[in-house]
Every structure is written in C-alpha cells, then in structure tokens.
Scaffold this active site. Structure first.
Site, PDB file in Angstrom:
ATOM      1  N   GLU A  80       0.852  -1.193   0.000  1.00 42.31           N
ATOM      2  CA  GLU A  80       0.000   0.000   0.000  1.00 42.31           C
ATOM      3  C   GLU A  80       0.887   1.242   0.000  1.00 42.31           C
ATOM      4  OE1 GLU A  80      -3.228   0.916  -0.299  1.00 42.31           O
ATOM      5  OE2 GLU A  80      -2.401   2.929  -0.045  1.00 42.31           O
ATOM      6  N   HIS A 139     -25.062  -1.562  -3.826  1.00 39.04           N
ATOM      7  CA  HIS A 139     -26.093  -1.346  -4.841  1.00 39.04           C
ATOM      8  C   HIS A 139     -26.839  -2.637  -5.184  1.00 39.04           C
ATOM      9  CE1 HIS A 139     -24.987   2.800  -5.858  1.00 39.04           C
ATOM     10  NE2 HIS A 139     -23.740   2.423  -5.648  1.00 39.04           N
ATOM     11  N   VAL A 177       4.713   1.633  -5.314  1.00 41.78           N
ATOM     12  CA  VAL A 177       5.373   0.841  -6.354  1.00 41.78           C
ATOM     13  C   VAL A 177       5.812   1.750  -7.504  1.00 41.78           C
ATOM     14  CG1 VAL A 177       5.070  -0.988  -8.072  1.00 41.78           C
ATOM     15  CG2 VAL A 177       4.115  -1.251  -5.761  1.00 41.78           C
ATOM     16  N   ARG A 226     -12.994   8.721  -7.781  1.00 49.11           N
ATOM     17  CA  ARG A 226     -13.319   7.468  -8.467  1.00 49.11           C
ATOM     18  C   ARG A 226     -12.388   7.306  -9.662  1.00 49.11           C
ATOM     19  NH1 ARG A 226     -19.189   9.770  -8.694  1.00 49.11           N
ATOM     20  NH2 ARG A 226     -18.193  11.390  -7.490  1.00 49.11           N
ATOM     21  N   ILE A 259     -11.943   0.405 -11.418  1.00 47.64           N
ATOM     22  CA  ILE A 259     -12.988  -0.097 -10.515  1.00 47.64           C
ATOM     23  C   ILE A 259     -13.693   1.109  -9.894  1.00 47.64           C
ATOM     24  CG2 ILE A 259     -13.503  -1.674  -8.613  1.00 47.64           C
ATOM     25  CD1 ILE A 259     -12.147  -3.036 -11.009  1.00 47.64           C
ATOM     26  N   SER A 286     -19.720  -2.482  -4.008  1.00 49.18           N
ATOM     27  CA  SER A 286     -20.726  -3.547  -3.961  1.00 49.18           C
ATOM     28  C   SER A 286     -20.184  -4.837  -4.555  1.00 49.18           C
ATOM     29  CB  SER A 286     -21.965  -3.139  -4.762  1.00 49.18           C
ATOM     30  OG  SER A 286     -22.278  -1.791  -4.551  1.00 49.18           O
ATOM     31  N   CYS A 316     -11.063  15.148  21.585  1.00 54.78           N
ATOM     32  CA  CYS A 316     -10.299  13.914  21.783  1.00 54.78           C
ATOM     33  C   CYS A 316      -8.924  13.913  21.140  1.00 54.78           C
ATOM     34  CB  CYS A 316     -11.106  12.694  21.354  1.00 54.78           C
ATOM     35  SG  CYS A 316     -11.527  12.647  19.600  1.00 54.78           S
TER      36      CYS A 316
END
Lengths: 421, 478
Positions: free
Chosen positions: B32, B50, B173, B311, B337, B343, B444
C-alpha cells in the site's frame, strides 16, 4: 442501585458552583460526575487571567478560579467521581431520574436521583460545520484544541497561524501563540463586529499588532498534507465571499474560534426541548427545564461571556434543586407562568419563562443582542405597558446584558417582553 | 523471501483479494502506497451496496455487482463490519423520469436483481414520509444495503494478516521487473519485494502499475465526488437510500443513512487531477440545492463534516477491466474499478483468484484459514452486562476518550494493536470513530495523539494525521 438526592452532570465551573450552592441550601447528598481527570472543566486550560472580577473581586487565572470552586466542593465533603461519563438520563418511578454512567472502576452503572443538574458545558464549532472548502490537511484546529495542546501538554501545534473568528478563545489564543513564539498573521472575522470582549481585542490583538479583518473569512484551505496557506476573502452583507477581494496568506496552522455550541445530546436524550437560539434547554427562573427536577446551568444552557455569570447562574440552579429535593415537588405556590418575549435586537433570553408565585422575588433576565448598537434603551413591557427603561451607551453581541424585573411587576403582568430600542 | 502473490493496493478490492488468497496455502503480501489501508476510493464514497440495476446487462459490472451484493451480508458478519440491508429507491420527478425508472427495473431483472418494484409517489411517501410531494413514482429495491467501506478494507486486510499475509504500508510501487519466474517489485524508497504472481488493485494508480507490466492501453481519470455528512440527530430522516433518476445533467444527489447512524448526502461528479481531495464552494452548494429536491427537510445546518473521494474512471471503457495481463502472464489487473466497485468487491476478489488460478497459481486449501475477525470497536455493540465483563478484564474500556461517539480508550488501544495496526490519527478515527462525531475531534485529539505516541513509542510531535508530511504538532515553544 446507588441513590442520591442530586446528581450533577459535569464538574466544571457550573457543576462545582451548583454543587456548593445546593449543599449550602441544605441538600447534602450530592454526586458530581466529571468525565475529565479532575474537576475544573475547560478553565484548567485557560491559564490567562481576567476571571473572577465580579465573583471574587480580584483577577484570577482560569486554573485559580477552578481551584477555588474545587476546594469549596472538597471542603464540604461533596462526593464526586472523575473519569466517569454519563451515558443517559431516564425517568424512574416516583419522579426519580435514572442516570447511567460508565467508568473503569464500576463499569456501566446506574444512579437513582431525585434531582439532576445538567452542567456539560459546550463545544466549539468545527471546520465541517463551518463548511470551509478546500484541501483537508493536518493543521486545522479549533482554538480550544490548540489551547489544550499548549497549556496542558506543552506542545505547539504550529508556527505561522491564521485565526478565523474573533470569539474570546480565538483572541486569547492569538496572544498565547504569539507569546510562545508563533507568528499570528491575521485574525479574520466573518461579521462586521467582533464576538469577543472588547478588553480581549485590546489586550490580545492591538497590543501585539495582530491585524483583525472584519467581514472577512477563509474562503479556501490549501495544502495536501499540512496546511500551506489560506485564501482569505471579504464577504458582502449576506456574508457571501466576494471572489475579487481575496488574497492568499501563507501559513501552516489554522485556528477556528467561530462560536460555541452547548453540548445537549444528553438533554435531548432525556426528552427535554431546546431553545432554537441558545441551543440549550428552555428553563424558568430557577433554571429548571420542562422536566420536574431537572435543571441546567452554565454553558450547557447558553454560552456565557464571563465565568462569573456561570457561577451566579449555577447558584440559582443549585439552590432550586436543593429546595426541590426538600419539598419533594416543583414550586407548589406557582400561580401562573409568563413567557418572556424577545423583541427587536434581543436574540434570546434566559430564562425563557417565569413561574410566578404569590410572594414572587425579583428575577434577573439575561439576554444577548444580535448587533452592535449605540445609545439605546433596554425596555421591559407587560403587553403595551412599559415597566422599565434602562439607558445604555452600547450593547454588543459579545457581551451579555441583564435586567432585573421586580417581583410585584411580575405578579401584575401577563406578558413580559424585552426589547432594545 | 519470495511471495507467491503480491497484491498492489490495499483498498477494498486489494484487501479482499489478499484475504481470499489466504484461504489457500499461499504466501501473500499486500502493498500500500499510503500510511494506512483504504486511503483511496475505499476511504470516501457513498458506502452503498447497490442492488445491481444500474450496470448494462452482460457487462462485468452487472455480473459482479449482483454477485457481490449477495455476498456482502455474510462477509460483513464474518468480518464484524457495519452493514444494513436498508433497501433503496430511485425517485422520479416526471413521467419521463418514471419511464427511465421502469427501464432500470427491466435492466435489473435482466441482471438477476431480486426485490425490484415500481411504486407510485404516494406509496413511496408512505414508506419514506420525508420524501418530496413532487415525486411521482420510484423504483423500490429491497436487496440493496449500506456498509462501512473503509472498515470493510481494514477488516479484510486485518483478517488476511491474521491468516498469514504481510502488509507493507508506505510502499509506493515505482518499478516491476520480471525474470520469467518471479517479479521484483520496487518502491519509491528503494525497498524490494519478490513474488511469483502480481495482482494490480492499485485503484487510481492501476493504469500506471499496469504500464509497469507493459500494459499501457488504459488511462484513468480521477472523478471527484463531494459529500456532506450530517449529525446523527438527522440519521433517521430516511431509512432507505434515496437516489434521484439519472438525467443528462447528472446522476443527481443521494440521501442515505449510514451504518453508523448519520445522514450522508452527495456526491457531485467532476473530473479532477489524481490526489485532489479538496471540497469546493460550488460542490457543496450543489449538494445542498439538489438533495432537498428529493428530501426537502434535510437541514444543512446540521452538517458535521464535508469531504470528497476520487473514483477511477477508465477512459477506454465504462466496464470494469479485470483480466490477466496480455504482456505479463503471471499478473492480473483490476483497472477502472469505479461504481459499483464497493458492492462488487467481494465478487471481484473471487474472480481475481479464479484468474490467478488460470494464470497458474496452485490453489491448495489452507485448513487453518479463519474467516472471522472481531473489530476493535466491537465493544460498542455489547450489552451492559457484557461491557462490564470487558471492563473488568481491561479497565481502559471503561474510559471514554471521544465523548461524541462514546469511544473508549480500550477501543483505541485495540485499534493500535490489532492487524492492520493503526499508526495515524485518521487510521484510529476510521477504525474506532474517535473524532468522527459532532465536535470533529476537537476534544479527543490531544488524548488520541498521546495514546498513539505511547503505543508506537514515539514523540508526540511525530504523530501524523494520515502519514508523513501531515504531522500534527510542528511548532516549537519559545
């Protein structure tokens, strides 16, 4: 189940003062519940002075003021719990209140109380509520969060600072950051006037040559990881940004001091309705909410300018709660209820209603105005009939006003209104 | 060490794929680029499962959406992730829009979606009393739901790790070489990871990762969606997710409860550059003015925060691209994607593993695989009796740190100790909700930063909001 005459939710200045007043009025079986590690509330991080002039006739720092009340609680042997969070308030048999709380020692537990005093204080308006567009980097703090970092933890949030909002905490933090070596570039205020006390503008900004830009806001935040700058812009009468009158200011930190909101989630959960303007409970002159034996005082009821008035208000609530416990019911000698109407520039009043009895005492009504006005009169009326008129050189949204209405006037009145003319 | 499979990208797709792979006797590594999992599209989206009536029949989107939605409930149970099958409506404001709604029903049925019906405006308002009087009809879908997207990725990555997978954060990467038997994946900082097979689930970066493997035919465009989140006091405004009928002017703005009980409105849709997570005055204004068309009483004075998500929209196709690499046969790509990626994600993970099998990965069952995980914020769902049991064993569960969301010190410590360990303020926030309430971390933050520093054994000044460069305390005292 634990049983107490009075449970006080919150051990800040309001909770402590209410506890002391209730105890001194003869109801001694009290429990104060505080979520932080010790009593005192937010005052503990307000290390500047200027507290207590009205109450104690001397200038104290926040922690000193808090300590005086904490000591009064301890001297009286009033019971309190720290690191304990109240989760809910419900109603039991015979008009009792069931307070559910949680801490490490007892887990989740319930206390049955005859009366409850709500003293949860308030929170600061956040970036999200202000809808400030732009990037979402680190370095955007409310003034109170920065204050806690510096004054309690000894950590500096940033170096080059822009402050949005000229409420008192913002002004105090402008000075505090400067004294600690930060460069406070500008304080922007959306409104054409400051919401803070005049003495704070003089002592915290003017004395340090920090510019205050009225009718200005942060239009955009820049910086992918840490704040890199802000676009500040002038706003029009409708408070909309004027894009042509904007400039970029480089900074690594933004402090927000844009108003306080009473923390009334417990209150709402207890089925108590709130005033749309104060965002606190609707109360009578005893600071009793619409629920029998549930009182509210301090910043959870309405945001105060001075802690001295918080103490004063909490005295009233504490005494009334003690009496309620002793009498076993709410003011039995009530003959009528008068709603206090607000007119003109008056934004809100506390109390919002007055329960009048046959031997009605004088009632002090606190209120705030919505604009800076000069050479005005505060007028109290019963319908069309003028009862009182007080001349004032100046009223401002940042400072609380009061009028004392005589008991006999209330007995003779049907509708009380307060206006600024 | 040479891994069997390295998965690039720890969003929902990458994390669920890594988890799916740990069902088999495989050495798996999840890479990641950011300081936490779920930092891309999985971090900020509509959080909707969905029904599956939107995608064109016959597409991969249609197939995987419908399959994924069916899998989601059971998956969230295994992973202790917030999910609710609340159903949805697509509301129509005109007869023309009603025709479109009817077309969606037909399309959904072709896709195999269960529980679709077209209802009248009055029927819609009977189910959702806050809907506008101007609504003339709606598509009702009972099979759709809402989910916590970032915790789905957190839980999937954590469960994969519990089952033996490795996770390397801050591993961007920048190079992939192949000697025909194994890949060497290199990071920006020069670290190297070796693996026989690669899954490219790098979200908005998946076109670039594909190009590193020789597949340079896709180009992704970042599409920004801005959102406004409202206080829990407004969370019951609607029970179902309320979509507007898509028009030429756009897809409209949805109004939905979240699994945590807030009310969410958005998204806008604007092309932008990769990495732009800003909100805009225009975007927020558009949400405000459009959301009230379907639910007039949404009170934007109760907004507690606004945010935006990106997106990954593929320039070359509207469908998902999930396929074996043409140039580098031991690699599988998941490119473009975008919606309904969340979903579909449970089904995408299974589909990718099938493709890996075709590419030559030997799938031998891992008998020790445990599909279950207990979330660090599980405490909040317990009864008072159970809570007291937990507090007896770990008193930190009795101490509330985040007063708005009632998050305890015990939950925060669990988030810092449980796979995948939180190391930033935002990572703690996503896992526990500390700082997600109405004060937006005002109270907090100083407590949470202290716990992070203590648990990581670092100075508090080194604590970041979401990774290097986002240090929270950069000043020096005089």
């Amino acid at each position: 189940m634990l049983k107490r005459d009075i449970v006080i939710v919150g051990g800040g200045p309001a909770g402590c003062a209410a506890a002391v007043a209730a105890f001194d009025a003869g109801t001694k079986d009290i429990l104060v519940i505080e979520r932080d590690e010790s009593l005192g509330g937010i005052l503990k991080q307000c290390i500047h002075n200027g507290f207590g002039l009205h109450r104690f006739g001397e200038e104290l720092t926040g922690p000193e003021y808090a300590d005086r009340y904490k000591n009064m609680v301890i001297e009286r042997g009033i019971d309190y719990m720290v690191k304990t969070m109240v989760l809910s308030i419900e109603y039991g048999h015979d008009n009792t209140k069931i307070v559910t709380a949680m801490n490490s020692e007892n887990g989740v537990f319930a206390i049955e109380a005859k009366a409850v005093i709500l003293c949860m204080g308030c929170r600061e308006r956040s970036r999200g509520q202000l809808n400030i567009p732009g990037d979402r980097p680190a370095g955007v703090y409310t003034a109170g969060t920065a204050q806690r970092f510096i004054n309690i933890k000894g950590e500096m949030p940033g170096k080059n600072v822009v402050i949005l909002g000229s409420g008192d905490i913002g002004l105090i933090m402008a000075r505090r950051m400067t004294l600690e070596g930060a460069n406070v570039k500008v304080v922007c205020e959306l409104m054409p006037y400051s919401g803070g006390l005049n003495r704070n503008i003089v002592q915290c900004l003017n004395d340090f040559n920090i510019p205050l830009k009225l009718s200005h806001t942060i239009a955009k935040i820049h910086g992918k990881n840490r704040v890199e700058g802000v676009t500040i812009a002038k706003v029009d009468e409708r408070l909309r940004v004027i894009p042509e009158e904007s400039e970029y200011v480089e900074c690594d930190t933004i402090l927000l001091s844009c108003g306080l909101i009473p923390e009334n989630e417990l209150t709402k959960g207890a089925g108590i309705s709130l005033d749309n303007v104060t965002k606190g409970a609707v109360v009578n002159q005893d600071r009793e909410t619409e629920k029998d034996g549930v009182y509210a005082c301090g910043n959870v009821l309405h945001v105060h300018d001075l802690v001295d008035y918080v103490s004063e208000e909490s005295d009233i609530a504490g005494k009334a709660a003690a009496k309620y416990v002793q009498n076993g019911c709410r003011n039995a000698d009530r003959i009528k209820t008068i709603t206090v109407e607000k007119q003109g520039a008056v934004r809100y009043t506390v109390p919002q209603r007055i329960d009048v009895s046959e031997n009605q005492e004088d009632v002090k009504v606190y209120f705030r105005v919505g604009a800076v006005l000069k050479d005005v009169s505060l007028v109290v009326r019963n319908g069309d009939q003028e009862l009182m008129r007080i001349k004032k050189r100046k009223v401002a949204p940042g400072e609380m006003e009061t009028v004392k209405i005589k008991g006999n006037m209330l007995i003779d009145s049907d509708r009380i209104s307060i206006s600024v003319e | 060490m040479t891994y069997d499979v390295v998965v690039v990208g720890a969003g929902v797709v990458g994390s669920l794929t890594a988890r799916e792979l740990t069902r088999y006797k495989l050495k798996v590594c999840l890479l990641e680029s950011e300081a936490d999992v779920a930092m891309g599209a999985s971090r900020a989206n509509s959080a909707i499962v969905h029904g599956g009536y939107d995608p064109v029949p016959g597409t991969l989107k249609a197939k995987l959406n419908v399959e994924g939605t069916v899998m989601m409930e059971g998956l969230c149970k295994e992973l202790d992730v917030g999910y609710r099958k609340n159903g949805s409506m697509v509301v129509a404001f005109s007869d023309e829009q009603l025709e479109h709604v009817k077309m969606l029903k037909e399309r959904g049925e072709k896709n195999g979606v269960k529980g679709l019906s077209v209802i009248s405006g009055d029927e819609a308002r009977k189910l959702e009393p806050q809907l506008s009087d101007t609504i003339v009809g709606a598509l009702l879908c009972t099979s759709s739901g809402i989910v916590c997207p970032y915790n789905l990725a957190v839980a999937a990555a954590g469960n994969a790790m519990d089952n033996g997978a490795d996770l390397k954060l801050n591993f961007r990467v920048t190079g992939i070489s192949d000697d025909g038997d194994k890949y060497v994946v290199t990071s920006e900082k020069g670290e190297k990871v070796e693996a026989r097979y690669i899954v490219n689930a790098a979200g908005l970066g998946s076109d670039a990762v594909a190009a590193l493997l020789g597949d340079d035919k896709w180009h992704l465009t970042a599409k920004k969606g801005e959102y406004m989140l409202l206080d829990k006091a407004d969370g019951k405004m609607v029970d179902r997710t309320i979509f507007q009928t898509p028009t030429k002017a756009g897809k409209g703005i949805l109004v939905t409860p979240t699994v945590d009980g807030n009310l969410l409105t958005g998204p806008t849709s604007e092309k932008t550059e990769k990495g732009d997570k800003s909100t805009t005055l225009e975007g927020l204004d558009k949400i405000k003015s459009t959301a009230v068309l379907s639910v007039p009483k949404v009170d934007f004075r109760d907004v507690i925060t606004s945010f935006s998500g990106l997106r990954a929209s593929c320039d070359e196709t509207d469908d998902f691209v999930i396929e074996q690499s043409e140039k580098s046969k031991r690699a599988v790509h998941a490119v473009g994607i975008d919606s309904p990626g969340l979903s579909a994600s449970p089904a995408i993970a299974v589909y990718i593993v099938e493709l890996l099998k075709k590419a030559g990965v030997k799938l031998e069952r891992n008998e020790k695989f445990n599909p279950n995980r207990v979330s660090c914020s599980h405490f909040r769902h317990l009864s008072n009796e159970e809570k007291n049991e937990w507090i007896k064993k770990e008193p930190a569960y009795g101490r509330i740190i985040c007063r708005c969301e009632n998050v305890t010190e015990g939950e925060i410590l669990a988030a810092l100790r449980q796979n995948p360990k939180a190391t930033t303020l935002d990572a703690v926030k996503r896992r526990t909700r500390a700082g997600m309430g109405r004060c937006q971390a005002g109270f907090c933050t100083p407590f949470t930063t202290g716990l992070i520093a203590q648990e990581l054994g670092i100075e508090e000044t080194k604590v970041t909001k979401f990774g290097e460069g986002s240090e929270l305390l950069i000043g020096e005292r005089k």
